[in-house]
Write a protein that holds these residues in place. Structure first.
Motif, PDB file in Angstrom:
ATOM      1  N   GLY A   1       0.820  -1.201   0.081  1.00  0.00           N
ATOM      2  CA  GLY A   1       0.153  -0.251   0.214  1.00  0.00           C
ATOM      3  C   GLY A   1       0.662   1.138   0.034  1.00  0.00           C
ATOM      4  O   GLY A   1       2.112   1.277  -0.451  1.00  0.00           O
ATOM      5  N   GLN A   2       0.329   2.256   0.383  1.00  0.00           N
ATOM      6  CA  GLN A   2       0.937   3.549   0.299  1.00  0.00           C
ATOM      7  C   GLN A   2       1.998   3.940   1.329  1.00  0.00           C
ATOM      8  O   GLN A   2       3.016   4.523   0.924  1.00  0.00           O
ATOM      9  N   TRP A   3       2.171   2.916   2.383  1.00  0.00           N
ATOM     10  CA  TRP A   3       3.241   3.214   3.186  1.00  0.00           C
ATOM     11  C   TRP A   3       4.033   1.851   3.105  1.00  0.00           C
ATOM     12  O   TRP A   3       4.776   1.625   4.025  1.00  0.00           O
ATOM     13  N   ARG A   4       4.200   1.556   1.920  1.00  0.00           N
ATOM     14  CA  ARG A   4       5.080   0.136   1.851  1.00  0.00           C
ATOM     15  C   ARG A   4       6.424   0.389   2.257  1.00  0.00           C
ATOM     16  O   ARG A   4       6.907   1.323   1.967  1.00  0.00           O
ATOM     17  N   SER A   5       6.898  -0.646   3.075  1.00  0.00           N
ATOM     18  CA  SER A   5       8.340  -0.646   3.401  1.00  0.00           C
ATOM     19  C   SER A   5       8.626   0.392   4.543  1.00  0.00           C
ATOM     20  O   SER A   5       9.873   0.428   4.952  1.00  0.00           O
ATOM     21  N   ARG A   6       7.843   1.240   4.942  1.00  0.00           N
ATOM     22  CA  ARG A   6       7.852   1.921   6.055  1.00  0.00           C
ATOM     23  C   ARG A   6       8.156   1.091   7.531  1.00  0.00           C
ATOM     24  O   ARG A   6       7.523   0.143   7.443  1.00  0.00           O
ATOM     25  N   ARG A   7       9.140   1.690   8.103  1.00  0.00           N
ATOM     26  CA  ARG A   7       9.419   0.751   9.473  1.00  0.00           C
ATOM     27  C   ARG A   7       8.658   1.510  10.684  1.00  0.00           C
ATOM     28  O   ARG A   7       8.870   2.833  10.668  1.00  0.00           O
ATOM     29  N   LEU A   8       8.073   0.841  11.385  1.00  0.00           N
ATOM     30  CA  LEU A   8       7.519   1.494  12.697  1.00  0.00           C
ATOM     31  C   LEU A   8       8.029   1.003  13.914  1.00  0.00           C
ATOM     32  O   LEU A   8       8.327  -0.561  13.904  1.00  0.00           O
ATOM     33  N   ARG A   9       8.134   1.703  15.023  1.00  0.00           N
ATOM     34  CA  ARG A   9       8.509   0.904  16.303  1.00  0.00           C
ATOM     35  C   ARG A   9       7.278   0.567  17.106  1.00  0.00           C
ATOM     36  O   ARG A   9       6.255   1.017  16.994  1.00  0.00           O
ATOM     37  N   PHE A  10       7.497  -0.492  18.107  1.00  0.00           N
ATOM     38  CA  PHE A  10       6.422  -0.818  19.033  1.00  0.00           C
ATOM     39  C   PHE A  10       7.303  -1.090  20.330  1.00  0.00           C
ATOM     40  O   PHE A  10       8.551  -1.674  20.315  1.00  0.00           O
TER      41      PHE A  10
ATOM     42  N   ASP B   1      -9.641  -3.300  14.803  1.00  0.00           N
ATOM     43  CA  ASP B   1      -8.534  -3.907  15.244  1.00  0.00           C
ATOM     44  C   ASP B   1      -8.644  -4.055  16.843  1.00  0.00           C
ATOM     45  O   ASP B   1      -7.931  -3.116  17.196  1.00  0.00           O
ATOM     46  N   THR B   2      -9.074  -5.092  17.202  1.00  0.00           N
ATOM     47  CA  THR B   2      -9.228  -5.540  18.685  1.00  0.00           C
ATOM     48  C   THR B   2      -7.620  -5.927  19.012  1.00  0.00           C
ATOM     49  O   THR B   2      -7.021  -6.564  18.269  1.00  0.00           O
ATOM     50  N   PHE B   3      -7.465  -5.716  20.286  1.00  0.00           N
ATOM     51  CA  PHE B   3      -6.282  -6.276  20.796  1.00  0.00           C
ATOM     52  C   PHE B   3      -4.963  -5.954  19.899  1.00  0.00           C
ATOM     53  O   PHE B   3      -4.324  -6.567  19.637  1.00  0.00           O
ATOM     54  N   ALA B   4      -5.160  -4.651  19.527  1.00  0.00           N
ATOM     55  CA  ALA B   4      -4.105  -4.014  18.465  1.00  0.00           C
ATOM     56  C   ALA B   4      -2.755  -4.235  18.633  1.00  0.00           C
ATOM     57  O   ALA B   4      -2.023  -4.467  17.929  1.00  0.00           O
ATOM     58  N   GLY B   5      -2.264  -4.143  19.925  1.00  0.00           N
ATOM     59  CA  GLY B   5      -0.786  -4.426  20.104  1.00  0.00           C
ATOM     60  C   GLY B   5       0.132  -3.220  19.239  1.00  0.00           C
ATOM     61  O   GLY B   5      -0.247  -2.205  19.621  1.00  0.00           O
ATOM     62  N   SER B   6       0.729  -3.813  18.126  1.00  0.00           N
ATOM     63  CA  SER B   6       1.682  -3.128  17.625  1.00  0.00           C
ATOM     64  C   SER B   6       0.899  -2.199  16.603  1.00  0.00           C
ATOM     65  O   SER B   6       1.206  -1.286  16.103  1.00  0.00           O
ATOM     66  N   GLY B   7      -0.349  -2.611  16.485  1.00  0.00           N
ATOM     67  CA  GLY B   7      -1.164  -2.104  15.194  1.00  0.00           C
ATOM     68  C   GLY B   7      -0.771  -2.495  13.730  1.00  0.00           C
ATOM     69  O   GLY B   7      -1.415  -2.029  12.935  1.00  0.00           O
ATOM     70  N   ALA B   8      -0.067  -3.654  13.789  1.00  0.00           N
ATOM     71  CA  ALA B   8       0.380  -4.045  12.424  1.00  0.00           C
ATOM     72  C   ALA B   8      -0.695  -4.242  11.473  1.00  0.00           C
ATOM     73  O   ALA B   8      -0.849  -3.954  10.234  1.00  0.00           O
ATOM     74  N   LEU B   9      -1.867  -5.146  11.812  1.00  0.00           N
ATOM     75  CA  LEU B   9      -2.989  -5.350  11.047  1.00  0.00           C
ATOM     76  C   LEU B   9      -3.775  -4.108  10.518  1.00  0.00           C
ATOM     77  O   LEU B   9      -4.007  -3.923   9.364  1.00  0.00           O
ATOM     78  N   GLY B  10      -4.044  -3.086  11.615  1.00  0.00           N
ATOM     79  CA  GLY B  10      -4.811  -2.147  11.217  1.00  0.00           C
ATOM     80  C   GLY B  10      -4.070  -1.116  10.353  1.00  0.00           C
ATOM     81  O   GLY B  10      -4.682  -0.544   9.289  1.00  0.00           O
ATOM     82  N   ILE B  11      -2.739  -0.955  10.670  1.00  0.00           N
ATOM     83  CA  ILE B  11      -1.823  -0.063   9.884  1.00  0.00           C
ATOM     84  C   ILE B  11      -1.796  -0.430   8.459  1.00  0.00           C
ATOM     85  O   ILE B  11      -1.958   0.252   7.487  1.00  0.00           O
ATOM     86  N   GLU B  12      -1.614  -2.034   8.314  1.00  0.00           N
ATOM     87  CA  GLU B  12      -1.521  -2.356   6.965  1.00  0.00           C
ATOM     88  C   GLU B  12      -2.848  -1.993   6.149  1.00  0.00           C
ATOM     89  O   GLU B  12      -2.796  -1.820   5.210  1.00  0.00           O
TER      90      GLU B  12
END
Length: 193
Positions: free
Chosen positions: A14-23, A55-66
């Motif tokens: 998607g639009q943020w492909r390859s962006r790296r995020l901290r958790f 995105d329940t139990f989102a944690g790092s948010g990896a699924l919702g951000i994707e």
């Protein structure tokens, strides 16, 4: 290919492909693996764009951000751990994601207070905590909604009768499954609800 440090995740597409995020390094926080996310979003290729996502139990948010990266209309992230919720807010601000909100609190409590339908729901609670079945039981979903869940392989669940399992994969440690909510037939008639 070099391995990411344990406190970073990479957006796959998607639009943020390859962006790296901290958790944050929090016990039990395990972002969905890159290869699993890639498989999942291949499964979801026609379900994400324009979707209202929870995105329940989102944690790092990896699924919702994707999902946001791939064109979701809106994502609500539910995360109980204060550090994880704070980092998630910071990551969304970094990405300038205006169509997302983070609710810092208990996901089961939020579901009980907000019985609204969603197009796509991610259910990936911490393992061995008994959270998945209560979350399934509290969801309000309309026909056509899609539900992804990730859980330990040995877990037995009661899946609603109108949830059709579209896809699944199992490893020694965990299962990941994709369901679609179907119309419910009214017993003894030919009508659907």
């Amino acid at each position: 290919m070099s391995k990411l440090p344990s406190q970073q995740l990479r957006i796959i597409g998607g639009q943020w492909r390859s962006r790296r995020l901290r958790f944050p390094d929090i016990d039990g926080l395990r972002p969905t693996l890159d290869r699993v996310r890639e498989t999942l979003f291949n499964w979801l290729q026609f379900d994400v764009e324009g979707a209202r996502v929870l995105d329940t139990f989102a944690g790092s948010g990896a699924l919702g951000i994707e999902a946001l990266s791939r064109g979701a209309r809106e994502v609500v992230f539910l995360e109980k751990h204060p550090k994880a919720a704070l980092q998630l807010r910071e990551n969304l601000q970094t990405l300038q994601a205006r169509n997302a909100q983070v609710w810092a609190g208990d996901a089961l409590h939020w579901l009980a207070q907000h019985p609204q339908p969603w197009d796509l729901v991610f259910l990936d609670p911490p393992f061995n905590c008994g959270l998945l079945q209560p979350a399934i039981d509290q969801l309000t979903l309309l026909p056509g909604a899609v539900v992804y869940m990730e859980h330990e392989t040995a877990l037995t669940l009661v899946i609603p009768a109108n949830w059709y399992e579209r896809k699944n994969k199992t490893t020694k440690e965990f299962c990941f499954r994709l369901f679609e909510v179907q119309e419910t037939k009214v017993p003894g008639t030919d009508t659907e609800k």
